[in-house]
Design a protein around this motif. Structure first.
Motif, PDB file in Angstrom:
ATOM      1  N   ALA A 161       0.889  -1.237   0.067  1.00  0.00           N
ATOM      2  CA  ALA A 161       0.045   0.030   0.098  1.00  0.00           C
ATOM      3  C   ALA A 161       0.791   1.309  -0.081  1.00  0.00           C
ATOM      4  O   ALA A 161       1.934   1.208   0.683  1.00  0.00           O
ATOM      5  CB  ALA A 161      -0.786   0.089   1.022  1.00  0.00           C
ATOM      6  N   MET A 162       0.435   2.186  -0.680  1.00  0.00           N
ATOM      7  CA  MET A 162       1.141   3.484  -0.689  1.00  0.00           C
ATOM      8  C   MET A 162       0.329   4.678  -0.029  1.00  0.00           C
ATOM      9  O   MET A 162      -0.683   4.810  -0.279  1.00  0.00           O
ATOM     10  CB  MET A 162       1.645   3.651  -2.152  1.00  0.00           C
ATOM     11  N   GLY A 163       1.103   5.679   0.446  1.00  0.00           N
ATOM     12  CA  GLY A 163       0.388   6.672   0.953  1.00  0.00           C
ATOM     13  C   GLY A 163       1.237   7.907   0.746  1.00  0.00           C
ATOM     14  O   GLY A 163       2.416   7.914   0.619  1.00  0.00           O
ATOM     15  N   TRP A 164       0.355   9.225   0.794  1.00  0.00           N
ATOM     16  CA  TRP A 164       1.062  10.417   0.774  1.00  0.00           C
ATOM     17  C   TRP A 164       0.749  11.144   1.829  1.00  0.00           C
ATOM     18  O   TRP A 164      -0.494  11.074   2.411  1.00  0.00           O
ATOM     19  CB  TRP A 164       0.384  11.236  -0.698  1.00  0.00           C
ATOM     20  N   TYR A 179       5.891  16.961   1.474  1.00  0.00           N
ATOM     21  CA  TYR A 179       4.984  15.847   1.078  1.00  0.00           C
ATOM     22  C   TYR A 179       5.821  14.738   0.977  1.00  0.00           C
ATOM     23  O   TYR A 179       6.913  14.608   0.246  1.00  0.00           O
ATOM     24  CB  TYR A 179       4.131  16.295  -0.249  1.00  0.00           C
ATOM     25  N   TYR A 180       5.548  13.779   1.666  1.00  0.00           N
ATOM     26  CA  TYR A 180       6.143  12.499   1.682  1.00  0.00           C
ATOM     27  C   TYR A 180       5.271  11.265   1.420  1.00  0.00           C
ATOM     28  O   TYR A 180       4.012  11.284   1.407  1.00  0.00           O
ATOM     29  CB  TYR A 180       6.223  12.331   3.312  1.00  0.00           C
ATOM     30  N   CYS A 181       6.216  10.365   0.770  1.00  0.00           N
ATOM     31  CA  CYS A 181       5.593   9.035   0.077  1.00  0.00           C
ATOM     32  C   CYS A 181       6.090   8.017   1.322  1.00  0.00           C
ATOM     33  O   CYS A 181       7.102   8.059   1.880  1.00  0.00           O
ATOM     34  CB  CYS A 181       6.245   9.098  -1.038  1.00  0.00           C
ATOM     35  N   ALA A 182       4.978   7.199   1.476  1.00  0.00           N
ATOM     36  CA  ALA A 182       5.185   6.198   2.400  1.00  0.00           C
ATOM     37  C   ALA A 182       4.598   4.767   1.939  1.00  0.00           C
ATOM     38  O   ALA A 182       3.694   4.932   0.969  1.00  0.00           O
ATOM     39  CB  ALA A 182       4.405   6.378   3.791  1.00  0.00           C
ATOM     40  N   ALA A 183       5.193   3.692   2.458  1.00  0.00           N
ATOM     41  CA  ALA A 183       4.776   2.418   1.915  1.00  0.00           C
ATOM     42  C   ALA A 183       4.696   1.467   3.113  1.00  0.00           C
ATOM     43  O   ALA A 183       5.294   1.611   4.023  1.00  0.00           O
ATOM     44  CB  ALA A 183       5.884   1.891   1.122  1.00  0.00           C
ATOM     45  N   ASP A 184       3.481   0.522   3.111  1.00  0.00           N
ATOM     46  CA  ASP A 184       3.388  -0.435   4.051  1.00  0.00           C
ATOM     47  C   ASP A 184       2.943  -1.773   3.357  1.00  0.00           C
ATOM     48  O   ASP A 184       2.106  -1.734   2.697  1.00  0.00           O
ATOM     49  CB  ASP A 184       2.051   0.242   4.734  1.00  0.00           C
ATOM     50  N   TYR A 185       3.796  -2.636   3.637  1.00  0.00           N
ATOM     51  CA  TYR A 185       3.419  -3.947   2.967  1.00  0.00           C
ATOM     52  C   TYR A 185       2.441  -4.711   3.551  1.00  0.00           C
ATOM     53  O   TYR A 185       1.809  -5.467   2.910  1.00  0.00           O
ATOM     54  CB  TYR A 185       4.912  -4.934   3.316  1.00  0.00           C
ATOM     55  N   GLN A 186       1.949  -4.483   4.810  1.00  0.00           N
ATOM     56  CA  GLN A 186       0.788  -4.935   5.484  1.00  0.00           C
ATOM     57  C   GLN A 186      -0.402  -4.389   4.883  1.00  0.00           C
ATOM     58  O   GLN A 186      -1.576  -5.244   5.319  1.00  0.00           O
ATOM     59  CB  GLN A 186       0.904  -5.023   6.948  1.00  0.00           C
ATOM     60  N   ASN A 187      -0.459  -3.448   4.139  1.00  0.00           N
ATOM     61  CA  ASN A 187      -1.546  -2.835   3.736  1.00  0.00           C
ATOM     62  C   ASN A 187      -2.887  -2.622   4.752  1.00  0.00           C
ATOM     63  O   ASN A 187      -3.916  -2.649   4.543  1.00  0.00           O
ATOM     64  CB  ASN A 187      -2.396  -3.860   2.910  1.00  0.00           C
ATOM     65  N   HIS A 188      -2.131  -1.832   5.877  1.00  0.00           N
ATOM     66  CA  HIS A 188      -3.133  -1.384   6.788  1.00  0.00           C
ATOM     67  C   HIS A 188      -4.018  -0.293   6.543  1.00  0.00           C
ATOM     68  O   HIS A 188      -5.176  -0.147   7.015  1.00  0.00           O
ATOM     69  CB  HIS A 188      -2.229  -1.028   8.156  1.00  0.00           C
ATOM     70  N   LEU A 189      -3.474   0.350   5.536  1.00  0.00           N
ATOM     71  CA  LEU A 189      -4.226   1.681   4.904  1.00  0.00           C
ATOM     72  C   LEU A 189      -4.790   2.538   6.089  1.00  0.00           C
ATOM     73  O   LEU A 189      -5.851   3.306   6.188  1.00  0.00           O
ATOM     74  CB  LEU A 189      -5.516   1.308   4.404  1.00  0.00           C
ATOM     75  N   SER A 190      -3.810   2.878   6.863  1.00  0.00           N
ATOM     76  CA  SER A 190      -3.982   3.482   8.358  1.00  0.00           C
ATOM     77  C   SER A 190      -3.734   5.014   7.821  1.00  0.00           C
ATOM     78  O   SER A 190      -2.676   5.282   7.361  1.00  0.00           O
ATOM     79  CB  SER A 190      -3.014   3.196   9.532  1.00  0.00           C
ATOM     80  N   PRO A 191      -4.523   6.103   8.304  1.00  0.00           N
ATOM     81  CA  PRO A 191      -4.144   7.661   8.147  1.00  0.00           C
ATOM     82  C   PRO A 191      -3.129   7.949   9.065  1.00  0.00           C
ATOM     83  O   PRO A 191      -2.859   9.198   9.135  1.00  0.00           O
ATOM     84  CB  PRO A 191      -5.443   8.297   8.393  1.00  0.00           C
ATOM     85  N   THR A 192      -2.834   7.149  10.134  1.00  0.00           N
ATOM     86  CA  THR A 192      -1.715   7.367  11.174  1.00  0.00           C
ATOM     87  C   THR A 192      -0.453   7.197  10.733  1.00  0.00           C
ATOM     88  O   THR A 192       0.021   5.898  10.203  1.00  0.00           O
ATOM     89  CB  THR A 192      -2.005   6.522  12.489  1.00  0.00           C
TER      90      THR A 192
END
Length: 124
Positions: free
Chosen positions: A33-36, A94-107
């Protein structure tokens, strides 16, 4: 582990547009999962937008909904943030973030992998 590099930031007038890009190293990008997120001076890092590994689930902060669009191209190991109708209050790193667990958390604390950020400045 994945290495993330953001680009596309800059100075833009209010009402203008920018497209941020984040490219990732590694062969398992499509599993993340990817986040900004963004952080303005003197403020905490905050959620902007999230997209799951398949691109089928997308979330936006209320403050950017209708103005920003997140997308990803797994073939290019990239995630994008198209920003339109920019406002001075969008000014931040602005930062890009990645989460292999795909928690999709806004935190932000739930995201283990981060880029170094790209500065976006919106002038009034």
């Amino acid at each position: 582990q994945v290495q993330l590099v953001e680009s596309g930031g800059g100075l833009v007038q209010a009402g203008g547009s920018l497209r941020l890009s984040c490219t990732a190293s590694g062969r398992t990008f499509s599993s993340y999962a990817m986040g900004w997120f963004r952080q303005a001076p003197g403020k905490e890092r905050e959620f902007v937008s999230i997209i799951n590994s398949r691109g089928s689930r997308i979330y936006y902060a209320d403050s950017v909904k209708g103005r920003f669009t997140i997308s990803r191209d797994n073939a290019k190991n990239a995630v994008y943030l198209q920003m339109s109708s920019l406002k001075p209050e969008d000014t931040a790193v602005y930062y890009c973030a990645a989460d292999y667990q795909n928690h999709l958390s806004p935190t932000p604390q739930q995201w283990p992998n981060w880029g170094r950020g790209t500065q976006v400045t919106v002038s009034s």
